[in-house]
Design an enzyme around this catalytic site. Structure first.
Site, mmCIF file in Angstrom:
data_model
loop_
_atom_site.group_PDB
_atom_site.id
_atom_site.type_symbol
_atom_site.label_atom_id
_atom_site.label_comp_id
_atom_site.label_asym_id
_atom_site.label_seq_id
_atom_site.Cartn_x
_atom_site.Cartn_y
_atom_site.Cartn_z
ATOM 1 N N HIS A 68 1.605 53.863 -49.567
ATOM 2 C CA HIS A 68 0.734 53.072 -48.695
ATOM 3 C C HIS A 68 -0.487 52.564 -49.474
ATOM 4 C CE1 HIS A 68 -2.079 53.024 -44.983
ATOM 5 N NE2 HIS A 68 -1.252 52.009 -44.858
ATOM 6 N N HIS B 81 -7.892 45.532 -47.357
ATOM 7 C CA HIS B 81 -7.531 45.963 -46.003
ATOM 8 C C HIS B 81 -8.561 45.513 -44.978
ATOM 9 C CE1 HIS B 81 -7.335 48.678 -42.524
ATOM 10 N NE2 HIS B 81 -6.033 48.718 -42.763
HETATM 11 O O1 G3P Z 1 2.013 48.326 -42.929
HETATM 12 C C1 G3P Z 1 1.833 49.606 -42.446
HETATM 13 C C2 G3P Z 1 0.378 49.976 -42.371
HETATM 14 O O2 G3P Z 1 -0.244 49.645 -43.568
HETATM 15 C C3 G3P Z 1 -0.325 49.313 -41.233
HETATM 16 O O3 G3P Z 1 -1.614 49.781 -41.039
HETATM 17 O O4 G3P Z 1 -4.052 49.546 -41.153
HETATM 18 O O5 G3P Z 1 -2.855 50.715 -42.974
HETATM 19 O O6 G3P Z 1 -2.650 48.260 -42.757
HETATM 20 P P1 G3P Z 1 -2.837 49.566 -42.035
HETATM 21 MG MG MG Z 2 -1.293 47.876 -44.374
#
Ligand code: G3P
Ligand code: MG
Length: 262
Positions: free
Chosen positions: A21, A63
């Site tokens: 992630h 982000h």
């Molecule tokens: O794409 C999955 C996840 O990254 C979505 O949430 O807020 O971490 O971008 P976020």
């Molecule tokens: Mg994301």
């Protein structure tokens, strides 16, 4: 929950089960090239990251809509041109070892991932009011990269919570696979998956149930779950048939799951 949209035959999941992630989860500064390198070094073959547009419409990784949490800048991301954003330090907030790490361009990250044979979920994360424009720019850039780099053709897809972004991506680069992100399922997701021509439904693991996984599979869609940092919960979700999970806990997951999951 009715499976009314069997728009496509669902084939075997073609990617790793574990997606690092934001590049490398918590181990490196999120959404930087350094994070992609760390994810790669830890044996991960797939990453997720977030892309948005600078004021002058250059796709960069970030982000948040504001600069404070992950850079030494201040204010709204969308108020700055790329030239200014690229001068910020996006690493020192994480730890001194990463001080000086810049915000990367989408172009630089695609090149790194493509050169290293990595899979990427490019999350289109528009600043407010820029959904369609961001979807268009990111999808065009991805399509152009893939055309010039056929070896990477099956490695990259886009995802978004923004329907406007996915619709724009579908319009300008229909060949780039799309994933619908939703914080939780509701019946409108079925129609959106179909009209946006998505292959995958991705949602918060806390909102996922075995029935929902079965429903999506019966409808012809793969399922991804974000963000699972607990090994037991990851085992449970994968046991329900979830096709892949996003994780920040790279070392825990690497120790718990077979190498082929990465
Ligand atoms: O794409 C999955 C996840 O990254 C979505 O949430 O807020 O971490 O971008 P976020
Ligand atoms: Mg994301």
């Amino acid at each position: 929950m009715q499976s009314t949209y069997p728009h496509t035959e669902r084939t075997a999941w073609p990617y790793p089960r574990l997606f690092a992630h934001r590049g490398a989860g918590h181990i490196a500064p999120e959404n930087t090239l350094a994070a992609m390198r760390v994810g790669h070094q830890l044996g991960y073959g797939a990453v997720e990251f977030d892309a948005k547009l600078s004021r002058d419409a250059i796709a960069l990784l970030m982000h948040d809509d504001t600069l404070e949490r992950t850079t030494n800048g201040h204010g709204a991301f969308r108020d700055f041109d790329a030239s200014a954003l690229l001068r910020l330090d996006a690493g020192a907030w994480h730890s001194q070892g990463f001080a000086g790490e810049p915000i990367p361009t989408l172009a630089d990250v695609l090149r790194y991932l493509g050169d290293n044979g990595m899979v990427a979920d490019v999350e289109i994360k528009p600043c407010p009011g820029r959904g369609a424009e961001t979807g268009e720019v990111v999808a065009r850039e991805l399509a152009a990269y893939l055309q010039a780099s056929p070896h990477a053709a099956s490695q990259f897809f886009v995802s978004s919570f923004s329907v406007d972004a996915l619709r724009a991506a579908q319009s300008v680069a229909p060949q780039v696979p799309r994933t619908l992100l939703a914080e939780r399922y509701d019946p409108s997701c079925d129609a959106l998956l179909q009209s946006l021509g998505c292959r995958t439904f991705a949602t918060d693991h806390a909102a996922l149930t075995p029935d929902l996984v079965a429903h999506m599979h019966a409808s012809g869609y793969w399922v991804m779950a974000y963000t699972i940092n607990d090994v037991a919960r990851a085992r449970e979700a994968l046991g329900w048939g979830v096709d892949a999970i996003f994780t920040d806990a790279l070392t825990d997951m690497a120790a718990a799951f077979p190498t082929r999951h990465r």
